[in-house]
Write a protein that holds these residues in place. Structure first.
Motif, mmCIF file in Angstrom:
data_model
loop_
_atom_site.group_PDB
_atom_site.id
_atom_site.type_symbol
_atom_site.label_atom_id
_atom_site.label_comp_id
_atom_site.label_asym_id
_atom_site.label_seq_id
_atom_site.Cartn_x
_atom_site.Cartn_y
_atom_site.Cartn_z
ATOM 1 N N ARG A 151 0.857 -1.193 0.000
ATOM 2 C CA ARG A 151 0.000 0.000 0.000
ATOM 3 C C ARG A 151 0.886 1.233 0.000
ATOM 4 N NH1 ARG A 151 -4.775 -0.716 -0.871
ATOM 5 N NH2 ARG A 151 -5.688 -2.653 -0.189
ATOM 6 N N ILE A 153 1.854 4.835 1.225
ATOM 7 C CA ILE A 153 1.648 5.533 2.503
ATOM 8 C C ILE A 153 1.198 6.948 2.193
ATOM 9 C CG2 ILE A 153 2.749 6.325 4.612
ATOM 10 C CD1 ILE A 153 4.658 4.005 4.401
ATOM 11 N N VAL B 42 2.254 7.222 12.866
ATOM 12 C CA VAL B 42 1.731 6.541 11.684
ATOM 13 C C VAL B 42 0.361 5.996 12.068
ATOM 14 C CG1 VAL B 42 2.037 4.625 10.087
ATOM 15 C CG2 VAL B 42 4.028 5.907 10.864
ATOM 16 N N THR B 43 -0.626 6.290 11.233
ATOM 17 C CA THR B 43 -1.979 5.799 11.539
ATOM 18 C C THR B 43 -2.378 4.759 10.506
ATOM 19 O OG1 THR B 43 -3.081 7.482 10.222
ATOM 20 C CG2 THR B 43 -2.635 8.027 12.524
ATOM 21 N N VAL B 44 -3.085 3.749 10.952
ATOM 22 C CA VAL B 44 -3.624 2.729 10.052
ATOM 23 C C VAL B 44 -5.113 2.663 10.329
ATOM 24 C CG1 VAL B 44 -3.564 0.327 9.329
ATOM 25 C CG2 VAL B 44 -1.476 1.419 10.161
ATOM 26 N N SER B 51 -7.080 -1.167 4.434
ATOM 27 C CA SER B 51 -6.227 -0.449 5.392
ATOM 28 C C SER B 51 -5.654 0.788 4.720
ATOM 29 C CB SER B 51 -5.091 -1.352 5.854
ATOM 30 O OG SER B 51 -5.601 -2.457 6.548
ATOM 31 N N VAL B 53 -3.006 3.744 5.258
ATOM 32 C CA VAL B 53 -1.862 4.092 6.100
ATOM 33 C C VAL B 53 -1.506 5.549 5.858
ATOM 34 C CG1 VAL B 53 0.505 3.516 6.673
ATOM 35 C CG2 VAL B 53 -1.036 1.735 5.869
ATOM 36 N N SER B 54 -1.340 6.315 6.935
ATOM 37 C CA SER B 54 -0.976 7.727 6.807
ATOM 38 C C SER B 54 0.160 8.031 7.770
ATOM 39 C CB SER B 54 -2.150 8.639 7.153
ATOM 40 O OG SER B 54 -3.246 8.361 6.330
ATOM 41 N N GLU B 55 1.020 8.928 7.317
ATOM 42 C CA GLU B 55 2.159 9.300 8.148
ATOM 43 C C GLU B 55 2.065 10.794 8.396
ATOM 44 O OE1 GLU B 55 5.750 8.271 6.168
ATOM 45 O OE2 GLU B 55 7.032 9.170 7.681
#
Lengths: 272, 57
Positions: A151, A153, B42-44, B51, B53-55
């Motif tokens: 995925r 980011i 970091v968030t999931v 899912s 994902v973000s940083e």
């Protein structure tokens, strides 16, 4: 030589002591062999010729009767020990010490009964097991990794996370200190303020938030909550410095209900 | 844990690792209380079964 009267008095005292001894053995269940029967009989025999009066002869008869009870107890003790397979522990220990290693080993083998377990598989179960084993997939196929997808980011900011309530914008302890300072400024001359007067706010949500933070002020020693049950009032009393939790004498839990109706009535009462 | 304790634990975790040259990974489903700027977040998130994902930049 002691006079006859003195001798009689001494004899009576001896007999009384014999009677007390026999009674204590009987009543308290003491070892009956504590009484030396031969010695006691010798004493009774020694003073018997001096008795003339009926009271003296009765005392002598009672002493003999009590001694007979003790002898009976001794007899019962021997019967019990000899018929109930009782073995004195010291005697047993001595016997074991005297046994040699070989005899001890023999005795152990005679009384040792180990638990044995036997499992057997039938030919049918064996055939089933072989069939299962042959039908198993190879390891490299059985232990395949779980399929994963890569995925990308994404990026986000702290403000976005605060908006989503994932991240807390302000530390909780900051809110706690702000409310604590407000409480310290709003108390009266006695250093306290009515609980409801302090937590009440313009909106129900804000009232709940203030009550929530106030509960932490009380729990963590920033303030004290006084409950006057007769007046049905509660007062908050702030401390100048937070009191550590362990120094509080007694800790109790106090549920406080803040329903919407109650808040509304409170607002109307304060505005009216 | 209540918010105050959670905050205290978060501060203890950060202060115990600071300056040691090691990294500490904290995984939590609850609200994050790290106010430090040198904490990498970091968030999931599960969005419609996927899912995301973000940083935090």
């Amino acid at each position: 030589m002691a006079s006859k009267k003195q001798r009689k008095k001494l004899g009576s005292e001896h007999l009384m002591r014999i009677i007390d001894l026999c009674e204590s053995v009987e009543e308290r269940g003491l070892d009956p062999f504590l009484v030396e029967v031969d010695d006691v009989l010798a004493v009774v025999r020694e003073y018997f010729p001096d008795w003339e009066l009926p009271e003296e002869l009765c005392l002598d008869a009672e002493a003999v009767h009590k001694l007979a009870s003790v002898i009976k107890l001794q007899s019962d003790w021997i019967k019990r020990r000899s018929t109930s397979l009782y073995t004195d522990p010291f005697l047993l220990e001595e016997k074991i010490r005297k046994l040699g290693g070989e005899k001890l080993g023999t005795m152990f083998l005679r009384c040792w009964h180990p638990i044995v377990e036997l499992e057997q598989i039938s030919s049918h179960s064996l055939a089933e097991a072989i069939k299962y084993w042959q039908e198993l997939l190879p390891l490299r196929e059985r232990w395949l990794d779980f399929p994963t997808q890569e995925r990308a980011i994404g990026a986000t900011t702290r403000e976005e996370l605060i908006g989503q309530r994932i991240l807390v914008g302000k530390a909780f302890s900051e809110d706690l200190h702000v409310l604590w300072e407000e409480l310290k400024h709003r108390v009266d001359e006695e250093g306290k303020i009515r609980y409801w007067e302090f937590v009440e706010a313009d909106t129900y949500a804000e009232t709940i938030k203030r009550a929530f933070i106030t509960s932490f002020l009380v729990t963590y020693g920033y303030a004290n909550l006084e409950v006057h049950r007769l007046e049905e009032e509660m007062y908050l009393k702030p401390f100048d410095e937070p009191v550590p939790f362990l120094e509080k004498r007694q800790v109790t839990s106090l549920p406080v209900s803040i329903s919407f109706d109650e808040w509304k009535k409170l607002r109307e009462a304060n505005q009216g | 844990m209540d918010p105050k304790n959670r905050e205290m634990i978060a501060d203890i975790l950060v202060s115990s690792v600071r300056g040691t040259g090691t990294q500490y990974l904290a995984i939590t489903p609850s609200q994050i209380t790290f106010s430090e700027s040198d904490v990498h977040i970091v968030t999931v998130q599960n969005i419609e079964g996927t899912s995301a994902v973000s940083e935090v930049t």
